[in-house]
Design a protein around this motif. Sequence first.
Motif, PDB file in Angstrom:
ATOM      1  N   GLY A  88       2.107  35.997-151.437  1.00  0.00           N
ATOM      2  CA  GLY A  88       3.145  36.906-150.967  1.00  0.00           C
ATOM      3  C   GLY A  88       3.724  36.417-149.657  1.00  0.00           C
ATOM      4  O   GLY A  88       3.072  35.676-148.918  1.00  0.00           O
ATOM      5  N   ALA A  89       4.984  36.802-149.393  1.00  0.00           N
ATOM      6  CA  ALA A  89       5.604  36.406-148.138  1.00  0.00           C
ATOM      7  C   ALA A  89       6.539  37.499-147.662  1.00  0.00           C
ATOM      8  O   ALA A  89       7.270  38.096-148.452  1.00  0.00           O
ATOM      9  CB  ALA A  89       6.372  35.105-148.319  1.00  0.00           C
ATOM     10  N   LEU A  90       6.482  37.760-146.353  1.00  0.00           N
ATOM     11  CA  LEU A  90       7.500  38.604-145.744  1.00  0.00           C
ATOM     12  C   LEU A  90       8.399  37.683-144.945  1.00  0.00           C
ATOM     13  O   LEU A  90       7.951  37.021-144.002  1.00  0.00           O
ATOM     14  CB  LEU A  90       6.879  39.672-144.846  1.00  0.00           C
ATOM     15  CG  LEU A  90       6.322  40.901-145.570  1.00  0.00           C
ATOM     16  CD1 LEU A  90       4.905  40.621-146.040  1.00  0.00           C
ATOM     17  CD2 LEU A  90       6.367  42.137-144.694  1.00  0.00           C
ATOM     18  N   LEU A  91       9.663  37.606-145.348  1.00  0.00           N
ATOM     19  CA  LEU A  91      10.624  36.742-144.669  1.00  0.00           C
ATOM     20  C   LEU A  91      11.454  37.628-143.749  1.00  0.00           C
ATOM     21  O   LEU A  91      12.270  38.419-144.209  1.00  0.00           O
ATOM     22  CB  LEU A  91      11.499  36.042-145.715  1.00  0.00           C
ATOM     23  CG  LEU A  91      12.231  34.766-145.323  1.00  0.00           C
ATOM     24  CD1 LEU A  91      13.000  34.220-146.509  1.00  0.00           C
ATOM     25  CD2 LEU A  91      13.131  34.911-144.121  1.00  0.00           C
ATOM     26  N   VAL A  92      11.203  37.493-142.463  1.00  0.00           N
ATOM     27  CA  VAL A  92      11.737  38.455-141.498  1.00  0.00           C
ATOM     28  C   VAL A  92      12.969  37.915-140.761  1.00  0.00           C
ATOM     29  O   VAL A  92      13.002  36.755-140.375  1.00  0.00           O
ATOM     30  CB  VAL A  92      10.651  38.825-140.457  1.00  0.00           C
ATOM     31  CG1 VAL A  92      11.109  39.996-139.587  1.00  0.00           C
ATOM     32  CG2 VAL A  92       9.331  39.159-141.152  1.00  0.00           C
ATOM     33  N   TYR A  93      13.979  38.780-140.611  1.00  0.00           N
ATOM     34  CA  TYR A  93      15.086  38.463-139.699  1.00  0.00           C
ATOM     35  C   TYR A  93      15.264  39.657-138.771  1.00  0.00           C
ATOM     36  O   TYR A  93      14.646  40.704-138.957  1.00  0.00           O
ATOM     37  CB  TYR A  93      16.373  38.133-140.475  1.00  0.00           C
ATOM     38  CG  TYR A  93      16.966  39.302-141.232  1.00  0.00           C
ATOM     39  CD1 TYR A  93      16.544  39.604-142.528  1.00  0.00           C
ATOM     40  CD2 TYR A  93      17.940  40.126-140.638  1.00  0.00           C
ATOM     41  CE1 TYR A  93      17.066  40.688-143.213  1.00  0.00           C
ATOM     42  CE2 TYR A  93      18.470  41.201-141.313  1.00  0.00           C
ATOM     43  CZ  TYR A  93      18.033  41.495-142.600  1.00  0.00           C
ATOM     44  OH  TYR A  93      18.547  42.570-143.270  1.00  0.00           O
ATOM     45  N   ASP A  94      16.113  39.468-137.752  1.00  0.00           N
ATOM     46  CA  ASP A  94      16.341  40.507-136.754  1.00  0.00           C
ATOM     47  C   ASP A  94      17.738  41.089-137.025  1.00  0.00           C
ATOM     48  O   ASP A  94      18.733  40.349-136.964  1.00  0.00           O
ATOM     49  CB  ASP A  94      16.250  39.842-135.370  1.00  0.00           C
ATOM     50  CG  ASP A  94      16.640  40.756-134.216  1.00  0.00           C
ATOM     51  OD1 ASP A  94      17.156  41.861-134.461  1.00  0.00           O
ATOM     52  OD2 ASP A  94      16.432  40.348-133.056  1.00  0.00           O
ATOM     53  N   VAL A  95      17.816  42.384-137.329  1.00  0.00           N
ATOM     54  CA  VAL A  95      19.122  42.972-137.700  1.00  0.00           C
ATOM     55  C   VAL A  95      20.133  42.917-136.549  1.00  0.00           C
ATOM     56  O   VAL A  95      21.327  43.095-136.763  1.00  0.00           O
ATOM     57  CB  VAL A  95      19.001  44.445-138.194  1.00  0.00           C
ATOM     58  CG1 VAL A  95      18.126  44.549-139.426  1.00  0.00           C
ATOM     59  CG2 VAL A  95      18.510  45.365-137.085  1.00  0.00           C
ATOM     60  N   THR A  96      19.654  42.637-135.318  1.00  0.00           N
ATOM     61  CA  THR A  96      20.580  42.578-134.185  1.00  0.00           C
ATOM     62  C   THR A  96      21.036  41.148-133.869  1.00  0.00           C
ATOM     63  O   THR A  96      21.863  40.949-132.996  1.00  0.00           O
ATOM     64  CB  THR A  96      19.949  43.170-132.898  1.00  0.00           C
ATOM     65  OG1 THR A  96      18.922  42.277-132.433  1.00  0.00           O
ATOM     66  CG2 THR A  96      19.350  44.534-133.156  1.00  0.00           C
ATOM     67  N   ARG A  97      20.461  40.151-134.547  1.00  0.00           N
ATOM     68  CA  ARG A  97      20.889  38.773-134.304  1.00  0.00           C
ATOM     69  C   ARG A  97      21.257  38.118-135.623  1.00  0.00           C
ATOM     70  O   ARG A  97      20.392  37.759-136.416  1.00  0.00           O
ATOM     71  CB  ARG A  97      19.775  37.976-133.599  1.00  0.00           C
ATOM     72  CG  ARG A  97      19.632  38.333-132.116  1.00  0.00           C
ATOM     73  CD  ARG A  97      18.772  37.313-131.383  1.00  0.00           C
ATOM     74  NE  ARG A  97      17.406  37.302-131.883  1.00  0.00           N
ATOM     75  CZ  ARG A  97      16.650  36.219-132.000  1.00  0.00           C
ATOM     76  NH1 ARG A  97      17.153  35.040-131.669  1.00  0.00           N
ATOM     77  NH2 ARG A  97      15.424  36.291-132.444  1.00  0.00           N
TER      78      ARG A  97
END
Lengths: 217, 459
Positions: A88-97
């Motif tokens: 499994g993987a959580l691919l994270v981004y920042d909603v403000t950038r």
Amino acid sequence: MGAYRADDDYDYLFKVVLIGDSGVGKSNLLSRFTRNEFSLESKSTIGVEFATRSIRVDDKVVKAQIWDTAGQERYRAITSAYYRGAVGALLVYDVTRHVTFENVERWLKELRDHTDASIVIMLVGNKADLRHLRAVSTEDATAFAEKENTFFMETSALESMNVENAFTEVLTQIHRVVSRKALEANDDPATLPKGQTINVGSKDDVSAVKKSGCCST
Amino acid sequence: MRNSNNTGEDRNKDASSLSTTLDSRFNQTLRNVQGTLYILKMHRLLKGRSFPGKVLITRRSEPLDQSVLYSPNTGRRYSDTDFEQGQQVEISTENELQNRSNTNASSSVSHATMGTETMSKEIQKYSAGARATDSARLMKFTKELSGVTVILEKLRELAWSGVPPYLRPTVWRLLLGYAPSNSDRREGILRRKRLEYLDCVAQYYDIPDRERTDEEINMLRQISVDCPRTVPDVSFFQQVEVQKSLERILYTWAIRHPASGYVQGINDLVTPFVVVFLSEHLEGSVDTWSMADLSPETISDVEADCYWCLSKLLDSMHDHYTFAQPGIQRLVFKLKEVVRRIDEPVSRHMEEQGLEFLQFAFRWFNCLLIREIPFHLVTRLWDTYLAEGDALPDFLVYIFASFLLTWSDQLRKLEFQEMVMYLQHLPTQKWSHVELEMVLSQAYMWHTMFNNSPSHLAG
């Protein structure tokens, strides 16, 4: 679902990786999920860090072994070694950038190059509490997730919004893959869905993991 | 953040007016204001909002290194209680303020060019406030530093066991080969180097983004993400001016070292230089320091020293930060070998559990243990690092073996997952110089044994 359990008491052990650009909040998502903590003073992750938590999925206890990786591109040579065996993987981004969302595509490629096709991927838009600073719309991210066939959720590690849900959903989906695999193992191999080979996280692998206490090498 | 930075203009201000010593009460007020501003910032962020679970904002207010605490100008040692106040800087007493204003006039003494006479005065003051046993060591340091040419080998030998705090800036500059050993040339060369740094900043950092490549913009972005989370548990590093300085140093270094560029963790490596070189200009505990007390010229000189010293340090580890960091991988492998020879049972246990040394020791090598010990001990550790000079990378293996095996008994009881987590959060929070020097002595011993007879520990 979601109760903390004793460490050695579990039916499945699933390896999950946290990836995404630097500073998007991967380490705080991990500490929120595993220790219910959030730190305003966290340092950058160097190499990899590690934590675990067990939750109940259906009637089974699932232990998540979560590897938190450094976000800087330069570290990928080191961190990609940790993708091996991940289910499994959580691919994270920042909603403000927005740039961190633009890079999701490269992370996805990275992941698919190094892991099995059956890996469960959840796209995670973190820092959703910073509403006035939002730079990535939910619609864009949803569309992207649909196109790439990944799951998607927006979270806030600070407000503890959806963090539990995101991890639980990934673990539930992994469990489903594993159960299906176990079921199919008893059937005629010809009935396997075409083009799909599920060779990670099978019951045998997991019990092997349980004995040796490690699946990272 | 970058845009608000206007160093070019600052630098053009009249130098003489800036070098005027500010009233120390005013400085103290500024310090208080900054401390309060930080608290207000946190309040604003958290006000009216309730967050689930634990939200960690408390700063570790550990007693800071005696080194940083000692004030050379008064011979006064700040007691531990001064530091334990941490954020409560605003409660300092009238008396203390008085002390500060009395000493302020001489606070700009440059130790780099300190004469013998000044030096022996310093020693008297130092020994007055310190343990009597230190005075013999101090005399040795003074003797080594007072000659026309400093004999580096002798200085290394002395520095290995720790440098007196007020001599640290001078000694570090010499050990790293940044300041020349010949005292006649020293001042001139430092002046030239500091100007050269200013030129570099103007050429590479103080330019509009449109003049940067995409790669450079990415690098600057990465640096600006990391600066605010550099040693975040020491409040001094939360000051915007400190973070700007870090950004200038790191970006300039990265541009000038394209083979590696900026790698996360190098930001940690600048911090010991920052506190040591600032200790020549600011008094008392790091927690009470304020960049607002310094002229732009001073800040620029300190930055330059940090920049050049970082460069010198990293020169001896040229492949630690290049692609895939082969230098670090090589040393991690060596560490595993050394540990196997020293402590076979723990080594076997780790192997049986499937633990990879890379899983914990990578960060140790990448950040030179800064992340693993309390910040107030870092400068002492670095005395030994810098004394080792070019031999440092090899010696690091022994220091880290010694550090790891401090927990040999505990590790043998742990299974894979607990072991990884334990090793990534080692319980060093309460460590003092005693524990650290134990690690170093043990490392020295093993290094001697191993190097003189490579097969000695085998089997």
